[in-house]
Write a protein that holds these residues in place. Structure first.
Motif, PDB file in Angstrom:
ATOM      1  N   PRO A  45       0.912  -1.142   0.067  1.00  0.00           N
ATOM      2  CA  PRO A  45      -0.146  -0.072   0.019  1.00  0.00           C
ATOM      3  C   PRO A  45       0.881   1.218   0.089  1.00  0.00           C
ATOM      4  O   PRO A  45       1.847   1.310   0.716  1.00  0.00           O
ATOM      5  N   ARG A  46       0.442   2.115  -0.838  1.00  0.00           N
ATOM      6  CA  ARG A  46       1.321   3.200  -1.111  1.00  0.00           C
ATOM      7  C   ARG A  46       1.747   4.179   0.195  1.00  0.00           C
ATOM      8  O   ARG A  46       2.591   4.860   0.524  1.00  0.00           O
ATOM      9  N   VAL A  47       0.477   4.306   0.964  1.00  0.00           N
ATOM     10  CA  VAL A  47       0.566   5.309   2.193  1.00  0.00           C
ATOM     11  C   VAL A  47       1.612   4.535   2.999  1.00  0.00           C
ATOM     12  O   VAL A  47       2.270   5.236   3.883  1.00  0.00           O
ATOM     13  N   ALA A  52       7.074   4.925   5.707  1.00  0.00           N
ATOM     14  CA  ALA A  52       8.449   4.206   5.980  1.00  0.00           C
ATOM     15  C   ALA A  52       9.388   5.343   5.689  1.00  0.00           C
ATOM     16  O   ALA A  52      10.650   5.589   6.358  1.00  0.00           O
ATOM     17  N   ARG A  53       9.491   5.499   4.453  1.00  0.00           N
ATOM     18  CA  ARG A  53      10.448   6.316   3.812  1.00  0.00           C
ATOM     19  C   ARG A  53      10.537   7.823   4.594  1.00  0.00           C
ATOM     20  O   ARG A  53      11.521   8.056   4.971  1.00  0.00           O
ATOM     21  N   TRP A 120      -3.578   4.911   6.333  1.00  0.00           N
ATOM     22  CA  TRP A 120      -2.248   3.911   6.807  1.00  0.00           C
ATOM     23  C   TRP A 120      -2.808   3.202   8.104  1.00  0.00           C
ATOM     24  O   TRP A 120      -3.375   3.566   8.885  1.00  0.00           O
ATOM     25  N   ARG A 121      -2.698   1.715   8.060  1.00  0.00           N
ATOM     26  CA  ARG A 121      -2.971   1.045   8.967  1.00  0.00           C
ATOM     27  C   ARG A 121      -1.960   0.010   9.285  1.00  0.00           C
ATOM     28  O   ARG A 121      -1.694  -0.990   8.822  1.00  0.00           O
ATOM     29  N   LEU A 201      12.225  -0.124   8.044  1.00  0.00           N
ATOM     30  CA  LEU A 201      10.908   0.371   8.537  1.00  0.00           C
ATOM     31  C   LEU A 201       9.862   0.080   7.561  1.00  0.00           C
ATOM     32  O   LEU A 201       8.827  -0.251   7.947  1.00  0.00           O
ATOM     33  N   HIS A 202      10.287  -0.307   6.113  1.00  0.00           N
ATOM     34  CA  HIS A 202       9.095  -0.790   5.288  1.00  0.00           C
ATOM     35  C   HIS A 202       8.623  -1.961   5.762  1.00  0.00           C
ATOM     36  O   HIS A 202       7.511  -2.452   5.825  1.00  0.00           O
ATOM     37  N   SER A 203       9.572  -3.078   6.174  1.00  0.00           N
ATOM     38  CA  SER A 203       9.333  -4.532   6.475  1.00  0.00           C
ATOM     39  C   SER A 203       8.572  -4.137   7.691  1.00  0.00           C
ATOM     40  O   SER A 203       7.537  -5.011   8.084  1.00  0.00           O
ATOM     41  N   ALA A 204       8.699  -3.239   8.659  1.00  0.00           N
ATOM     42  CA  ALA A 204       8.204  -3.048  10.029  1.00  0.00           C
ATOM     43  C   ALA A 204       6.782  -2.530   9.956  1.00  0.00           C
ATOM     44  O   ALA A 204       5.642  -3.220  10.423  1.00  0.00           O
ATOM     45  N   VAL A 205       6.431  -1.451   9.164  1.00  0.00           N
ATOM     46  CA  VAL A 205       5.456  -0.751   9.241  1.00  0.00           C
ATOM     47  C   VAL A 205       4.423  -0.943   8.060  1.00  0.00           C
ATOM     48  O   VAL A 205       3.420  -0.566   8.161  1.00  0.00           O
ATOM     49  N   VAL A 206       4.911  -1.835   7.309  1.00  0.00           N
ATOM     50  CA  VAL A 206       3.878  -2.193   6.042  1.00  0.00           C
ATOM     51  C   VAL A 206       3.745  -3.839   6.308  1.00  0.00           C
ATOM     52  O   VAL A 206       2.608  -4.374   6.126  1.00  0.00           O
ATOM     53  N   ASP A 207       4.731  -4.654   6.278  1.00  0.00           N
ATOM     54  CA  ASP A 207       4.768  -6.056   6.226  1.00  0.00           C
ATOM     55  C   ASP A 207       4.716  -6.562   7.539  1.00  0.00           C
ATOM     56  O   ASP A 207       4.106  -7.896   7.832  1.00  0.00           O
TER      57      ASP A 207
END
Length: 237
Positions: A45-47, A52-53, A120-121, A201-207
């Motif tokens: 998801p884009r948000v 993360a970035r 964002w969820r 952070l992408h791994s943490a907050v998205v995946d």
């Protein structure tokens, strides 16, 4: 003494207009732009990917750029030397580190609230990993900020800190992810702390998963190397 020094350092940062622009307004604007505009490729998801970035960018802004510039001008005006005459050096360092962590916490709350409004969820399983990465990233970029701000003249620090900020934003794995870069460039960018923090952070907050050993190793290597060099090169004036 420790609490008083930490409080002063944090308030000085939050009261500075340029620092507010760098640490809050620009990251919030970039978060909204990356979420709503599809010009820059980003995983779904884009948000979540944008969050993360921008978390990584916020840490870079406050812990590295802000700390480097503040330290450089504190040295120029004799502030650091005067404080070192009254306070032990460990307390000066601990106060700056604590203040940086407090400022980053404020940034994360503001950016996280904005991201929630944008849809964002965050997965509950990744919150602990995100906190660990935020703390580690702050310490790493803080050490790099001290390395830069403690060794060079204030004017040079001001120029270099802002140049590094723009370079890492554009090609350091923040605005453009590592996957969007040419393969040769991507292999180099993966070794930068900005890309390691953003990917972790992408791994943490998205995946909702851990970042794996790669990003952690990159952040630790940069942080320990910067700390070792800063202890040898930092000047009081």
């Amino acid at each position: 003494m420790f609490l008083a020094q930490s409080r002063v350092e944090m308030l000085l940062t939050l009261r500075h207009g340029e620092q507010i622009l760098l640490t809050v307004l620009i990251p919030v604007a970039l978060l909204v732009a990356l979420t709503l505009m599809t010009v820059i490729p980003m995983p779904d998801p884009r948000v979540g990917s944008a969050t993360a970035r921008v978390f990584a960018l916020a840490i870079l802004s406050s812990a590295f750029t802000g700390q480097a510039i503040a330290l450089g001008f504190d040295r120029r005006y004799g502030v650091l030397k005067r404080l070192a005459a009254a306070l032990p050096r460990w307390l000066l360092v601990a106060g700056r580190v604590t203040a940086a962590l407090a400022v980053v916490a404020v940034q994360v709350l503001i950016l996280g609230g904005t991201a929630l409004l944008l849809g964002w969820r965050p997965p509950a399983s990744g919150i602990a990993w995100a906190v660990l990465l935020i703390v580690l990233g702050t310490l790493t970029f803080g050490a790099l900020g001290v390395l830069l701000g403690g060794a060079l003249r204030a004017e040079i620090v001001l120029a270099l800190a802002n140049i590094v900020w723009f370079v890492l934003l554009l090609i350091g794995g923040l605005a453009l992810g590592v996957d969007a870069l040419p393969s040769g460039v991507a292999q180099v960018v993966q070794l930068l702390p900005s890309a390691a923090l953003a990917e972790g952070l992408h791994s943490a907050v998205v995946d909702g998963t851990g970042p794996g050993p790669g990003p952690i190793a990159v952040l630790l290597t940069w942080g320990l190397a910067a700390t070792a060099l800063a202890t040898r090169t930092t000047k009081l004036d």
